[in-house]
Design a protein around this motif. Structure first.
Motif, short mmCIF file in Angstrom:
data_model
loop_
_atom_site.label_atom_id
_atom_site.label_comp_id
_atom_site.label_asym_id
_atom_site.label_seq_id
_atom_site.Cartn_x
_atom_site.Cartn_y
_atom_site.Cartn_z
N UNK A 113 48.09 10.57 -9.78
CA UNK A 113 47.71 10.27 -8.42
C UNK A 113 47.28 8.80 -8.32
N UNK A 114 47.83 8.13 -7.31
CA UNK A 114 47.50 6.73 -7.04
C UNK A 114 46.91 6.65 -5.64
N UNK A 115 45.75 6.03 -5.53
CA UNK A 115 45.08 5.87 -4.24
C UNK A 115 45.01 4.39 -3.90
N UNK A 116 45.50 4.04 -2.70
CA UNK A 116 45.39 2.67 -2.21
C UNK A 116 44.20 2.61 -1.25
N UNK A 117 43.24 1.73 -1.51
CA UNK A 117 42.02 1.70 -0.74
C UNK A 117 41.49 0.27 -0.65
N UNK A 118 40.64 0.03 0.34
CA UNK A 118 39.95 -1.26 0.39
C UNK A 118 38.61 -1.20 -0.33
N UNK A 119 38.26 -0.03 -0.86
CA UNK A 119 37.06 0.16 -1.70
C UNK A 119 35.75 -0.15 -0.97
N UNK A 148 42.96 -3.18 -2.57
CA UNK A 148 43.60 -4.30 -1.89
C UNK A 148 42.65 -5.49 -1.86
N UNK A 149 43.06 -6.56 -2.54
CA UNK A 149 42.33 -7.83 -2.53
C UNK A 149 43.35 -8.87 -2.10
N UNK A 150 43.34 -9.23 -0.85
CA UNK A 150 44.46 -10.01 -0.30
C UNK A 150 44.56 -11.41 -0.88
N UNK A 151 43.49 -11.93 -1.44
CA UNK A 151 43.52 -13.22 -2.13
C UNK A 151 42.34 -13.28 -3.08
N UNK A 183 41.91 1.32 -12.87
CA UNK A 183 41.81 0.42 -11.74
C UNK A 183 42.94 -0.60 -11.76
N UNK A 184 43.47 -0.92 -10.60
CA UNK A 184 44.40 -2.03 -10.47
C UNK A 184 44.12 -2.71 -9.14
N UNK A 185 44.71 -3.89 -8.97
CA UNK A 185 44.48 -4.70 -7.78
C UNK A 185 45.82 -5.00 -7.11
N UNK A 186 45.82 -4.97 -5.78
CA UNK A 186 47.00 -5.36 -5.00
C UNK A 186 46.69 -6.63 -4.23
N UNK A 187 47.44 -7.69 -4.52
CA UNK A 187 47.30 -8.95 -3.81
C UNK A 187 48.51 -9.21 -2.94
N UNK A 188 48.44 -10.30 -2.16
CA UNK A 188 49.54 -10.66 -1.27
C UNK A 188 49.77 -12.16 -1.34
N UNK A 189 51.02 -12.53 -1.12
CA UNK A 189 51.40 -13.94 -1.13
C UNK A 189 51.08 -14.56 0.24
N UNK A 190 49.78 -14.78 0.48
CA UNK A 190 49.34 -15.24 1.80
C UNK A 190 49.22 -16.75 1.94
N UNK A 191 49.00 -17.45 0.84
CA UNK A 191 48.52 -18.83 0.94
C UNK A 191 49.57 -19.89 0.67
#
Length: 315
Positions: A113-119, A148-151, A183-191
Motif C-alpha cells: 500500500x502506498x499513500x500520497x499525503x501532505x503529512x 509531497x514536498x514541492x521544493x 517513507x519517500x518524498x515527491x517533488x516537482x520541477x517547479x523552479x
C-alpha cells in the motif's frame, strides 16, 4: 499518388489519429499491478497548480467509502487480475473518514500500500496517527507513505502550497521517520532547475532533517515534471515508440487503473489514469475487469507526464 494525411482540427481530439493524421499511440493492458483509489478531491490546501484541482471546497470527486473499495478489492481477487499494490491519493486521503479502514483492509489482504499525503494536520490528528502506528506495527514496510514536498526550499514550496504549509509538513515527515515508517518524498520541477540541481537541493534537506533517504534514488525521491497546462506538447504517434526508445508496456496505464467516486454517482468509476480524473474519455466502466482494455494516448498529460516526462505514480 499518395493521399495527404487527414487533418483533425486541434490536438488530442480523435482517439485514432493525431491532428496531422498520423496513427495515435495506444497502450494495451498487460496486468492490473496497481489500483489507485482517489479518496476524494477535498484537501486542506489549495495549491497554485494542483494536478486535479483539489481544494477545501472541491468535492467533484466525493469521498469513496471503505465498502466501495472493498468491492473492488474483492473483484481483483475473484478475477485473479494480479493486483500487487493499492495506492491512495486525493485530495488529502486523511480527510476521508473511511480512509484508515480502507487502508487496513488493503493491507490485511496482502497488498502493498502506498499513500500520497501532505503529512499535515489531517494525518497528524490523534485518530489517524494512532491508526497509522497500529498498521505500521502489524504490516511494517508493506505500508509506504510518500509525502509531497514541492521544493526543497520553504519559499518555493509555500509559493505553490500557500503560507504556513512548510512547517506542519516538516513536522509530519519527522513524525513518520521517527516512528519507522517506510517513507519517500515527491517533488516537482517547479523552479526551472535541472533534475540534478533539484536532487542536490533535496539531499541537503534530507541531511538537515536527518532522514535516511537517498536523494539520488528515484524510489526515495520521485521528481515529477511540472504540469503546465499552457505549455504545448507533441502528440504521441505509433512511430514515437521507436524514436524515443520506449515501449507501451512501460507506460502507467499498461498496468494501473484508478477508482473515483464522482459527486452524486451511484458507484465508483474506473479510469485509465490518476491524472485525468475529469475527462470522461478515459472512463473505462465500473468494474476492474471491463476496464482492462486498450487506452488511446489522447490527452496532453499522456505526453507531458508519462511518455516524454518518464514519470509513474506507482511505488
Amino acid at each position: 499518388m499518395n493521399e495527404m494525411p487527414r487533418t483533425i482540427e486541434g490536438k488530442f481530439q480523435d482517439p485514432r489519429l493525431t491532428a496531422t493524421g498520423e496513427s495515435r499511440a495506444w497502450v494495451a493492458p498487460r496486468a492490473l499491478e496497481t489500483l489507485w483509489v482517489n479518496t476524494g478531491t477535498l484537501c486542506n490546501l489549495a495549491c497554485a497548480n494542483c494536478y486535479i484541482e483539489s481544494t477545501p471546497t472541491n468535492d467533484a470527486l466525493e469521498y469513496i467509502s471503505a465498502a466501495e473499495v472493498a468491492t473492488l478489492l474483492d473483484e481483483a481477487e475473484r478475477e485473479e487480475l494480479g493486483l500487487r499494490e493499492v495506492g491512495f491519493t486525493g485530495g488529502e486521503p486523511f480527510m476521508n473518514p473511511d480512509f484508515t479502514a480502507m487502508l487496513g483492509d488493503a493491507l490485511k489482504r496482502g497488498h502493498e500500500v502506498l499513500v500520497l499525503t501532505n503529512a499535515m494536520r489531517p494525518m497528524q490528528r490523534p485518530g489517524p496517527s494512532q491508526a497509522l502506528l497500529a498498521l505500521q506495527t502489524l504490516f511494517g514496510n508493506r505500508l509506504s507513505i510518500r509525502v509531497s514536498v514541492d521544493h526543497y526550499s520553504k519559499a518555493v514550496h509555500e509559493a505553490e502550497r500557500g503560507p504556513n504549509s512548510w512547517d506542519p509538513m516538516i513536522d509530519g515527515i519527522r513524525w513518520l521517520a521517527r516512528n519507522g515508517f517506510t517513507l519517500s518524498i515527491a517533488g516537482r520541477m517547479l523552479s526551472g532547475e535541472t533534475e540534478a540541481d533539484e536532487r542536490a537541493g533535496y539531499a541537503r534537506l534530507f541531511n538537515d532533517l536527518d532522514l535516511d533517504l537517498d536523494a539520488s534514488d528515484p524510489a526515495d525521491l520521485v521528481i515529477f515534471p511540472e504540469m503546465d497546462e499552457a505549455a504545448d506538447v507533441p502528440e504521441i504517434t505509433t512511430q514515437c515508440w521507436g524514436l524515443l526508445g520506449k515501449s507501451p508496456a512501460d507506460i502507467m496505464c499498461s498496468n494501473a487503473r484508478m477508482a473515483v467516486k464522482r459527486k452524486g454517482a451511484e458507484a465508483p468509476a474506473i479510469l485509465a489514469c490518476t491524472l485525468i480524473a475529469y475527462d470522461t474519455r478515459f472512463e473505462l466502466g465500473t468494474t476492474l475487469k471491463e476496464s482492462m482494455q486498450p487506452v488511446s494516448l489522447n490527452h496532453a498529460h499522456c505526453a507531458r507526464f508519462c511518455v516524454l516526462g518518464g514519470a509513474s505514480c506507482s511505488g
